[in-house]
Design a protein around this motif. Structure first.
Motif, PDB file in Angstrom:
ATOM      1  N   LEU A 173       0.801  -1.228   0.166  1.00  0.00           N
ATOM      2  CA  LEU A 173      -0.010   0.052   0.165  1.00  0.00           C
ATOM      3  C   LEU A 173       0.897   1.318  -0.200  1.00  0.00           C
ATOM      4  N   VAL A 174       0.432   2.335  -0.159  1.00  0.00           N
ATOM      5  CA  VAL A 174       0.767   3.786  -0.029  1.00  0.00           C
ATOM      6  C   VAL A 174       0.430   4.483   1.091  1.00  0.00           C
ATOM      7  N   ALA A 175       1.115   5.274   1.822  1.00  0.00           N
ATOM      8  CA  ALA A 175       0.659   6.186   2.801  1.00  0.00           C
ATOM      9  C   ALA A 175       0.058   7.159   2.428  1.00  0.00           C
ATOM     10  N   ALA A 176      -1.434   7.267   1.668  1.00  0.00           N
ATOM     11  CA  ALA A 176      -1.949   7.996   1.040  1.00  0.00           C
ATOM     12  C   ALA A 176      -2.847   8.955   2.125  1.00  0.00           C
ATOM     13  N   ALA A 177      -2.962   8.843   3.416  1.00  0.00           N
ATOM     14  CA  ALA A 177      -3.634   9.523   4.227  1.00  0.00           C
ATOM     15  C   ALA A 177      -2.789  10.712   4.572  1.00  0.00           C
ATOM     16  N   GLY A 178      -2.021  11.255   4.024  1.00  0.00           N
ATOM     17  CA  GLY A 178      -1.067  12.391   4.511  1.00  0.00           C
ATOM     18  C   GLY A 178       0.443  11.960   4.777  1.00  0.00           C
ATOM     19  N   GLY A 179       0.732  10.519   4.825  1.00  0.00           N
ATOM     20  CA  GLY A 179       2.024  10.093   5.345  1.00  0.00           C
ATOM     21  C   GLY A 179       2.971  10.754   4.121  1.00  0.00           C
ATOM     22  N   ALA A 180       2.722  10.321   2.916  1.00  0.00           N
ATOM     23  CA  ALA A 180       3.735  10.666   1.899  1.00  0.00           C
ATOM     24  C   ALA A 180       3.750  12.202   1.634  1.00  0.00           C
ATOM     25  N   ALA A 181       2.479  12.759   1.424  1.00  0.00           N
ATOM     26  CA  ALA A 181       2.440  14.025   1.351  1.00  0.00           C
ATOM     27  C   ALA A 181       2.975  15.061   2.375  1.00  0.00           C
ATOM     28  N   ARG A 182       2.272  14.884   3.693  1.00  0.00           N
ATOM     29  CA  ARG A 182       2.671  15.629   4.769  1.00  0.00           C
ATOM     30  C   ARG A 182       4.207  15.582   5.424  1.00  0.00           C
ATOM     31  N   LEU A 183       4.552  14.446   5.472  1.00  0.00           N
ATOM     32  CA  LEU A 183       5.825  14.083   6.354  1.00  0.00           C
ATOM     33  C   LEU A 183       6.877  14.919   5.653  1.00  0.00           C
ATOM     34  N   PRO A 184       7.278  15.120   4.466  1.00  0.00           N
ATOM     35  CA  PRO A 184       8.586  15.870   3.857  1.00  0.00           C
ATOM     36  C   PRO A 184       8.314  17.388   3.900  1.00  0.00           C
ATOM     37  N   ARG A 185       6.962  17.756   4.465  1.00  0.00           N
ATOM     38  CA  ARG A 185       6.814  19.355   4.795  1.00  0.00           C
ATOM     39  C   ARG A 185       7.099  19.448   6.424  1.00  0.00           C
ATOM     40  N   ARG A 186       7.374  18.622   6.895  1.00  0.00           N
ATOM     41  CA  ARG A 186       7.466  18.578   8.332  1.00  0.00           C
ATOM     42  C   ARG A 186       8.906  18.369   8.843  1.00  0.00           C
ATOM     43  N   ILE A 187       9.530  17.363   8.187  1.00  0.00           N
ATOM     44  CA  ILE A 187      10.886  17.023   8.733  1.00  0.00           C
ATOM     45  C   ILE A 187      11.785  17.153   7.242  1.00  0.00           C
ATOM     46  N   PRO A 188      13.100  16.972   7.649  1.00  0.00           N
ATOM     47  CA  PRO A 188      14.038  17.169   6.295  1.00  0.00           C
ATOM     48  C   PRO A 188      13.474  15.839   5.277  1.00  0.00           C
ATOM     49  N   TYR A 189      13.883  16.238   4.113  1.00  0.00           N
ATOM     50  CA  TYR A 189      13.642  15.479   2.917  1.00  0.00           C
ATOM     51  C   TYR A 189      14.011  13.892   3.172  1.00  0.00           C
ATOM     52  N   HIS A 190      15.392  13.960   3.303  1.00  0.00           N
ATOM     53  CA  HIS A 190      15.977  12.416   3.634  1.00  0.00           C
ATOM     54  C   HIS A 190      15.539  11.801   4.557  1.00  0.00           C
ATOM     55  N   ILE A 191      15.135  12.260   5.987  1.00  0.00           N
ATOM     56  CA  ILE A 191      14.549  11.386   6.777  1.00  0.00           C
ATOM     57  C   ILE A 191      13.267  11.254   6.502  1.00  0.00           C
ATOM     58  N   ALA A 192      12.405  11.823   5.965  1.00  0.00           N
ATOM     59  CA  ALA A 192      11.001  11.653   5.557  1.00  0.00           C
ATOM     60  C   ALA A 192      11.216  10.540   4.456  1.00  0.00           C
ATOM     61  N   MET A 193      12.157  10.317   3.623  1.00  0.00           N
ATOM     62  CA  MET A 193      12.236   9.218   2.298  1.00  0.00           C
ATOM     63  C   MET A 193      12.645   8.086   3.350  1.00  0.00           C
ATOM     64  N   GLU A 194      13.421   8.027   4.462  1.00  0.00           N
ATOM     65  CA  GLU A 194      13.998   6.744   5.133  1.00  0.00           C
ATOM     66  C   GLU A 194      12.597   6.231   5.792  1.00  0.00           C
ATOM     67  N   ILE A 195      11.843   7.110   6.660  1.00  0.00           N
ATOM     68  CA  ILE A 195      10.575   6.642   7.222  1.00  0.00           C
ATOM     69  C   ILE A 195       9.657   6.085   6.141  1.00  0.00           C
ATOM     70  N   ALA A 196       9.356   6.891   5.084  1.00  0.00           N
ATOM     71  CA  ALA A 196       8.177   6.261   4.080  1.00  0.00           C
ATOM     72  C   ALA A 196       8.698   5.105   3.259  1.00  0.00           C
ATOM     73  N   LEU A 197      10.021   5.041   2.930  1.00  0.00           N
ATOM     74  CA  LEU A 197      10.324   4.147   2.021  1.00  0.00           C
ATOM     75  C   LEU A 197      10.798   2.602   2.888  1.00  0.00           C
ATOM     76  N   THR A 198      11.332   2.788   3.969  1.00  0.00           N
ATOM     77  CA  THR A 198      11.548   1.628   4.653  1.00  0.00           C
ATOM     78  C   THR A 198      10.435   0.958   5.323  1.00  0.00           C
ATOM     79  N   GLY A 199       9.603   1.770   5.730  1.00  0.00           N
ATOM     80  CA  GLY A 199       8.586   1.019   6.733  1.00  0.00           C
ATOM     81  C   GLY A 199       8.932   0.908   7.987  1.00  0.00           C
ATOM     82  N   ASP A 200      10.245   1.117   8.400  1.00  0.00           N
ATOM     83  CA  ASP A 200      10.662   1.017   9.839  1.00  0.00           C
ATOM     84  C   ASP A 200       9.947   1.703  10.640  1.00  0.00           C
ATOM     85  N   HIS A 201      10.150   1.200  11.892  1.00  0.00           N
ATOM     86  CA  HIS A 201       9.458   1.782  13.248  1.00  0.00           C
ATOM     87  C   HIS A 201      10.385   2.886  13.849  1.00  0.00           C
TER      88      HIS A 201
END
Length: 254
Positions: free
Chosen positions: A133-161
């Protein structure tokens, strides 16, 4: 009102609790409808000035109820999105009080809030890619507006905790508390917001949210449209009078 969404109002703050602890507060259709109904009522009440969103049983929200998803019980409200909230957050400020898991849609609920208080044992993540699935309820869209790009990518692409302490470091969590203390700290924070003039608070939130898309040339003109009624309000006069008279202001929201 659904038993799966509870609301309690005290001191100008409405606490909205997702009440499905047996499912780690995963959001189904009933929760989405319940949250939407609560917000419809609370936004119109003159004795509610801020919200706290939390989950019952030591977990914030584990995201979408996947069993419900498979059966066609979708946790969306038309015009409001996931959980009846993420696409249309309330005009009044909302604070997330996070214990335990804030995963997938749960993380996205926190992103839809204006402030986040989390226990040091809270865990955040966007595991959608691990489920196809895709984090389509604001995860992919909002996260990079709140934190640095590369950290947002790590969170969104790895699925890690990721622990609350890490998200505090990158500016996504306002306060980290000992276990079990996220709700009291969120209530204290919401109470401080609720003590301020409601028109001023609502206008301030609106400027901060909407100005993200304003150009530098239009910024102050757009802001003026929103704040002019505040400066002409009875509350503005009351704030000045209370300061001059060295007393607590008595807000009317007018």
């Amino acid at each position: 009102m659904s038993d799966e969404v509870l609301v309690d109002v005290d001191g100008g703050v409405a606490v909205i609790t997702i009440n499905r602890p047996q499912a780690r507060n995963a959001v189904n259709g009933a929760v989405a409808r319940g949250v939407a109904a609560v917000l419809d009522e609370m936004e119109g009440r003159g004795d509610v000035f801020a919200y706290v969103l939390t989950g019952a049983g030591g977990t914030f929200c584990a995201g979408m109820d996947l069993k419900g998803f498979l059966s066609g019980d979708l946790p969306y409200i038309e015009g409001r999105g996931f959980a009846g909230l993420v696409e249309a957050p309330p005009k009044k400020p909302i604070v997330a009080a996070v214990e335990g898991y804030a995963l997938a849609g749960g993380f996205e609920l926190a992103l839809a809030c204006d402030l986040v208080v989390a226990s040091e044992q809270a865990v955040f993540g966007l595991p959608e890619p691990r489920r196809g699935l895709v984090a389509a309820a604001g995860g992919a869209a909002r996260l990079p507006r709140r934190i640095p790009y590369h950290i947002a990518m790590e969170i969104a692409l790895t699925g890690d905790h990721f622990p609350a302490t890490r998200l505090r470091e990158v500016g996504l969590v306002n306060h980290v508390t000992p276990p079990g203390e996220a709700l009291p700290r969120a209530l204290e924070l919401a109470g401080r917001i609720a003590a301020n003039a409601p028109l001023a608070v609502a206008a301030t939130k609106r400027v901060i949210v909407e100005s993200a898309d304003w150009s530098r040339e239009e910024m102050f003109a757009r802001q003026q449209e929103i704040i002019t009624p505040v400066f002409g309000s009875q509350d503005a006069m009351e704030g000045a009078a209370a300061f001059a008279e060295k007393r607590a202001p008595r807000w009317k929201g007018e």
